[in-house]
Design a protein around this motif. Structure first.
Motif, PDB file in Angstrom:
ATOM      1  N   ARG A 144       5.171   6.717   0.490  1.00  0.00           N
ATOM      2  CA  ARG A 144       6.286   6.666  -0.471  1.00  0.00           C
ATOM      3  C   ARG A 144       7.592   6.244   0.187  1.00  0.00           C
ATOM      4  N   ARG A 145       7.622   6.279   1.531  1.00  0.00           N
ATOM      5  CA  ARG A 145       8.868   6.002   2.259  1.00  0.00           C
ATOM      6  C   ARG A 145       8.577   5.044   3.406  1.00  0.00           C
ATOM      7  N   VAL A 146       9.392   3.997   3.517  1.00  0.00           N
ATOM      8  CA  VAL A 146       9.242   3.002   4.579  1.00  0.00           C
ATOM      9  C   VAL A 146      10.552   2.898   5.340  1.00  0.00           C
ATOM     10  N   LEU A 147      10.475   2.928   6.672  1.00  0.00           N
ATOM     11  CA  LEU A 147      11.637   2.766   7.532  1.00  0.00           C
ATOM     12  C   LEU A 147      11.448   1.515   8.381  1.00  0.00           C
ATOM     13  N   LEU A 148      12.410   0.599   8.320  1.00  0.00           N
ATOM     14  CA  LEU A 148      12.316  -0.663   9.041  1.00  0.00           C
ATOM     15  C   LEU A 148      13.101  -0.601  10.343  1.00  0.00           C
ATOM     16  N   LYS A 149      12.399  -0.816  11.434  1.00  0.00           N
ATOM     17  CA  LYS A 149      13.006  -0.834  12.768  1.00  0.00           C
ATOM     18  C   LYS A 149      13.304  -2.281  13.142  1.00  0.00           C
ATOM     19  N   THR A 150      14.572  -2.676  13.049  1.00  0.00           N
ATOM     20  CA  THR A 150      14.947  -4.064  13.336  1.00  0.00           C
ATOM     21  C   THR A 150      15.529  -4.238  14.734  1.00  0.00           C
ATOM     22  N   GLU A 151      16.028  -3.153  15.326  1.00  0.00           N
ATOM     23  CA  GLU A 151      16.668  -3.183  16.649  1.00  0.00           C
ATOM     24  C   GLU A 151      17.909  -4.082  16.674  1.00  0.00           C
ATOM     25  N   THR A 152      18.533  -4.288  15.521  1.00  0.00           N
ATOM     26  CA  THR A 152      19.714  -5.156  15.439  1.00  0.00           C
ATOM     27  C   THR A 152      20.994  -4.411  15.776  1.00  0.00           C
ATOM     28  N   TRP A 153      21.059  -3.145  15.422  1.00  0.00           N
ATOM     29  CA  TRP A 153      22.285  -2.355  15.590  1.00  0.00           C
ATOM     30  C   TRP A 153      21.988  -1.199  16.539  1.00  0.00           C
ATOM     31  N   THR A 154      21.967  -1.499  17.839  1.00  0.00           N
ATOM     32  CA  THR A 154      21.596  -0.493  18.823  1.00  0.00           C
ATOM     33  C   THR A 154      22.806   0.020  19.612  1.00  0.00           C
ATOM     34  N   GLY A 155      23.893  -0.717  19.623  1.00  0.00           N
ATOM     35  CA  GLY A 155      25.068  -0.308  20.379  1.00  0.00           C
ATOM     36  C   GLY A 155      26.080   0.400  19.510  1.00  0.00           C
ATOM     37  N   ASN A 156      27.298   0.498  20.016  1.00  0.00           N
ATOM     38  CA  ASN A 156      28.351   1.212  19.300  1.00  0.00           C
ATOM     39  C   ASN A 156      29.380   0.252  18.720  1.00  0.00           C
ATOM     40  N   GLU A 157      28.953  -0.975  18.480  1.00  0.00           N
ATOM     41  CA  GLU A 157      29.797  -1.963  17.827  1.00  0.00           C
ATOM     42  C   GLU A 157      29.195  -2.316  16.476  1.00  0.00           C
ATOM     43  N   PHE A 158      30.053  -2.527  15.476  1.00  0.00           N
ATOM     44  CA  PHE A 158      29.546  -2.924  14.166  1.00  0.00           C
ATOM     45  C   PHE A 158      28.928  -4.314  14.289  1.00  0.00           C
ATOM     46  N   PRO A 159      27.714  -4.529  13.785  1.00  0.00           N
ATOM     47  CA  PRO A 159      27.054  -5.829  13.962  1.00  0.00           C
ATOM     48  C   PRO A 159      27.758  -6.935  13.183  1.00  0.00           C
ATOM     49  N   THR A 160      27.623  -8.143  13.680  1.00  0.00           N
ATOM     50  CA  THR A 160      28.191  -9.302  12.994  1.00  0.00           C
ATOM     51  C   THR A 160      27.138 -10.062  12.203  1.00  0.00           C
ATOM     52  N   GLN A 161      25.886  -9.806  12.491  1.00  0.00           N
ATOM     53  CA  GLN A 161      24.794 -10.463  11.777  1.00  0.00           C
ATOM     54  C   GLN A 161      23.584  -9.539  11.761  1.00  0.00           C
ATOM     55  N   ILE A 162      22.881  -9.501  10.628  1.00  0.00           N
ATOM     56  CA  ILE A 162      21.705  -8.649  10.495  1.00  0.00           C
ATOM     57  C   ILE A 162      20.584  -9.433   9.817  1.00  0.00           C
ATOM     58  N   PRO A 163      19.339  -8.989   9.958  1.00  0.00           N
ATOM     59  CA  PRO A 163      18.232  -9.673   9.277  1.00  0.00           C
ATOM     60  C   PRO A 163      18.400  -9.656   7.759  1.00  0.00           C
ATOM     61  N   VAL A 164      17.829 -10.654   7.124  1.00  0.00           N
ATOM     62  CA  VAL A 164      17.844 -10.747   5.666  1.00  0.00           C
ATOM     63  C   VAL A 164      16.630 -10.002   5.119  1.00  0.00           C
ATOM     64  N   ILE A 165      16.872  -9.098   4.196  1.00  0.00           N
ATOM     65  CA  ILE A 165      15.789  -8.373   3.538  1.00  0.00           C
ATOM     66  C   ILE A 165      15.563  -8.992   2.162  1.00  0.00           C
ATOM     67  N   ASP A 166      14.409  -9.553   1.964  1.00  0.00           N
ATOM     68  CA  ASP A 166      14.087 -10.279   0.736  1.00  0.00           C
ATOM     69  C   ASP A 166      14.139  -9.345  -0.476  1.00  0.00           C
ATOM     70  N   PRO A 167      14.904  -9.692  -1.501  1.00  0.00           N
ATOM     71  CA  PRO A 167      14.941  -8.865  -2.713  1.00  0.00           C
ATOM     72  C   PRO A 167      13.573  -8.675  -3.366  1.00  0.00           C
ATOM     73  N   GLU A 168      12.639  -9.596  -3.090  1.00  0.00           N
ATOM     74  CA  GLU A 168      11.300  -9.471  -3.664  1.00  0.00           C
ATOM     75  C   GLU A 168      10.578  -8.208  -3.194  1.00  0.00           C
ATOM     76  N   LEU A 169      11.081  -7.601  -2.126  1.00  0.00           N
ATOM     77  CA  LEU A 169      10.479  -6.351  -1.677  1.00  0.00           C
ATOM     78  C   LEU A 169      10.600  -5.257  -2.733  1.00  0.00           C
ATOM     79  N   GLY A 170      11.605  -5.347  -3.592  1.00  0.00           N
ATOM     80  CA  GLY A 170      11.767  -4.338  -4.636  1.00  0.00           C
ATOM     81  C   GLY A 170      10.532  -4.210  -5.502  1.00  0.00           C
TER      82      GLY A 170
END
Length: 205
Positions: free
Chosen positions: A101-127
């Motif tokens: 019932r619950r899915v957690l996505l590990k992207t490893e994009t935001w690992t530091g203490n700085e706000f990211p400038t770019q992140i992966p695109v999550i397809d709306p079709e996942l809904g």
């Protein structure tokens, strides 16, 4: 074993540009009161690890205190998508989603203490894909399930349309893919558009 997957809240915690940063200070010290320290904090509802209420992106949407708590407690599947620039239904091929019932996505994009400038695109079709597979919660180690510059928030709306709740800002670097027991309860704040959470995973015997 308990794994804390929450981001630390302090004066260095990154937040959305222009949003209210986290701060904590003592209102009264023990020396002043003679008995106790009493503190106060200020923060955006969307700083660090938090739940989005539908009201966050839909003015007539449900506010945080009305969300069903059972969605935020129970078994969750952690999926490693750290090599992906776009996350689609193809990334779920071959996975057994029975009773998930619950899915957690590990992207490893935001690992530091700085706000990211770019992140992966999550397809709306996942809904609609999640609805077909009985998934009611999507958690991500990102500040948003939509591109950082999005104004339409297509993925937020697609998830809401298909009954999928949103948990953002997780810290999953030290978590291996697999099934865990998740607890990530939002605070009971009347009328709020979101809430910080203390999110943990427990390993299953």
């Amino acid at each position: 074993m308990i794994i804390d997957i929450s981001r630390l809240l302090n004066s260095h915690t990154p937040t959305w540009p222009g949003d209210t940063p986290f701060s904590y200070e003592l209102t009264w010290s023990q020396e002043e009161t003679g008995s106790v320290n009493v503190g106060q904090f200020t923060t955006s509802c969307h700083t660090a690890t938090h739940v989005d209420a539908p009201f966050h992106f839909k003015s007539d949407g449900m506010t945080i205190e009305k969300l069903p708590l059972e969605v935020f407690v129970g078994n969750a599947l952690v999926i490693d998508v750290s090599t992906k620039g776009q996350i689609t239904t193809d990334d779920f091929k071959g996975l057994n989603l029975s009773n998930i019932r619950r899915v957690l996505l590990k992207t490893e994009t935001w690992t530091g203490n700085e706000f990211p400038t770019q992140i992966p695109v999550i397809d709306p079709e996942l809904g609609s894909f999640f609805l077909k597979n009985g998934i009611e919660l999507l958690g991500v180690d990102l500040p948003s399930v939509d591109p950082l510059d999005s104004k339409t928030l297509d993925t937020h709306h697609a998830l809401l349309k298909n009954g999928v709740h949103i948990l953002e800002g997780l810290r999953l670097s030290d978590v291996d893919p697999g099934i865990y027991r998740l607890t990530a309860l939002p605070l009971n704040i009347e009328g709020a558009d979101g809430s910080p959470v203390r999110a943990i995973l427990e390993t299953l015997d």
